[in-house]
Design a protein around this motif. Structure first.
Motif, short mmCIF file in Angstrom:
data_model
loop_
_atom_site.label_atom_id
_atom_site.label_comp_id
_atom_site.label_asym_id
_atom_site.label_seq_id
_atom_site.Cartn_x
_atom_site.Cartn_y
_atom_site.Cartn_z
N THR A 118 0.85 -1.18 0.00
CA THR A 118 0.00 0.00 0.00
C THR A 118 0.89 1.23 0.00
O THR A 118 1.77 1.37 0.86
N VAL A 119 0.67 2.11 -0.96
CA VAL A 119 1.55 3.26 -1.14
C VAL A 119 1.36 4.26 -0.01
O VAL A 119 0.24 4.58 0.38
N ASP A 120 2.47 4.76 0.52
CA ASP A 120 2.49 5.81 1.52
C ASP A 120 3.43 6.90 1.02
O ASP A 120 4.64 6.71 0.97
N LEU A 121 2.86 8.03 0.62
CA LEU A 121 3.69 9.08 0.03
C LEU A 121 4.67 9.70 1.01
O LEU A 121 5.55 10.45 0.60
N ASN A 122 4.53 9.38 2.30
CA ASN A 122 5.53 9.87 3.26
C ASN A 122 6.86 9.15 3.10
O ASN A 122 7.90 9.68 3.49
N VAL A 123 6.80 7.94 2.53
CA VAL A 123 8.05 7.18 2.35
C VAL A 123 8.25 6.73 0.91
O VAL A 123 9.38 6.47 0.49
N ASP A 124 7.16 6.64 0.15
CA ASP A 124 7.25 6.16 -1.23
C ASP A 124 7.26 7.34 -2.21
O ASP A 124 6.75 8.42 -1.90
N PRO A 125 7.82 7.13 -3.39
CA PRO A 125 7.79 8.19 -4.41
C PRO A 125 6.36 8.37 -4.93
O PRO A 125 5.53 7.47 -4.79
N PRO A 126 6.06 9.52 -5.53
CA PRO A 126 4.74 9.70 -6.13
C PRO A 126 4.62 8.85 -7.39
O PRO A 126 5.63 8.34 -7.91
N PRO A 127 3.41 8.68 -7.92
CA PRO A 127 3.27 7.94 -9.19
C PRO A 127 4.11 8.58 -10.30
O PRO A 127 4.32 9.79 -10.31
N ASP A 128 4.58 7.75 -11.22
CA ASP A 128 5.39 8.24 -12.33
C ASP A 128 4.55 9.01 -13.34
O ASP A 128 5.06 9.91 -14.02
N LEU A 129 3.29 8.65 -13.45
CA LEU A 129 2.41 9.27 -14.44
C LEU A 129 1.03 9.44 -13.84
O LEU A 129 0.46 8.49 -13.29
N VAL A 130 0.49 10.65 -13.95
CA VAL A 130 -0.86 10.94 -13.49
C VAL A 130 -1.66 11.50 -14.65
O VAL A 130 -1.15 12.27 -15.46
N VAL A 131 -2.92 11.09 -14.75
CA VAL A 131 -3.82 11.55 -15.80
C VAL A 131 -5.02 12.24 -15.17
O VAL A 131 -5.62 11.70 -14.23
N GLU A 132 -5.34 13.42 -15.65
CA GLU A 132 -6.55 14.13 -15.22
C GLU A 132 -7.38 14.50 -16.45
O GLU A 132 -6.84 15.03 -17.43
N VAL A 133 -8.66 14.22 -16.38
CA VAL A 133 -9.62 14.67 -17.39
C VAL A 133 -10.39 15.84 -16.79
O VAL A 133 -11.07 15.69 -15.77
N ASP A 134 -10.21 17.01 -17.37
CA ASP A 134 -10.91 18.22 -16.91
C ASP A 134 -11.59 18.85 -18.12
O ASP A 134 -11.00 19.68 -18.82
#
Length: 216
Positions: A118-134
């Motif tokens: 389970t990802v924890d951004l306090n210790v893990d890197p952020p996702p490599d790629l994020v997609v937003e539909v706006d």
């Protein structure tokens, strides 16, 4: 005064790709609202600079988001890249007081670091790629938000145009081709989306795989 009939209002609401509500709240207020709404919901929450946006995706939004996600997954399969899909998982950074639930999020280069956990951004890197539909207007500057979170690559789609951003020296610079998928022009996504609408999703996915194999 001109009154809009209720039937016209309902028809307009059905045709919208998204519904958005923005609230001015502090970080604790955002956390309280998120916990109250729970995890099993369709609405996406985004928090930045004291503004909480609650966005409920409707058909046009969900369709675009889902097809872009399938496009990315086919690319990773054909390029033999491991992937961890995050979808709208909450990306909270309490230290920065920013939070987001993107349409799609992927670990690709850093997939081995988060595989099976389970990802924890306090210790893990952020996702490599994020997609937003706006497709409709958003009150939040998502380019700044995801740059602060440290997402290396950010795709934004407004229902017609895809913009690809690469994080360079802490800021996003628009690029014409994805750093994750070099050699795949944006036009290929447009063709895939068009084929889905005209020929059906199954055939469009077959055609995309054929194109990739011809190129590589």
């Amino acid at each position: 005064m001109v009154h809009t009939p209720a039937t016209d209002i309902l028809q307009l609401q059905r045709s919208l790709p998204e519904k958005r509500v923005s609230l001015h709240v502090d970080w604790d207020g955002y956390q309280t609202i998120r916990k109250t709404l729970g995890e099993n919901r369709s609405a996406h929450l985004t928090y930045y600079n004291g503004i909480l946006e609650i966005m409920t995706p409707l058909e046009a939004h969900e369709n675009s988001s889902g097809l872009i996600g399938q496009f990315i997954e086919i690319l990773t399969e054909e390029f033999n890249l491991n992937i961890k899909s995050m979808e709208s998982t909450t990306l909270d950074r309490p230290g920065l007081k920013v939070g987001a639930e993107p349409d799609q999020g992927y670990y690709i280069a850093n997939e081995p670091l988060v595989r099976g956990k389970t990802v924890d951004l306090n210790v893990d890197p952020p996702p490599d790629l994020v997609v937003e539909v706006d497709i409709t207007h958003t009150d939040i500057n998502k380019n700044i938000l995801y740059a602060e979170i440290g997402v290396p690559e950010f795709w934004r789609y407004n229902g017609e145009i895809l913009k690809i951003y690469e994080l360079q020296n802490g800021q996003y610079q628009e690029v014409q081709m994805s750093p994750t998928f070099p050699g795949v022009p944006k036009e290929q996504l447009y063709e895939f989306l068009s084929n889905c609408a005209q020929r059906g999703e199954t055939q469009a996915k077959r055609d995309l795989r054929v194109w990739i194999r011809k190129q590589h």
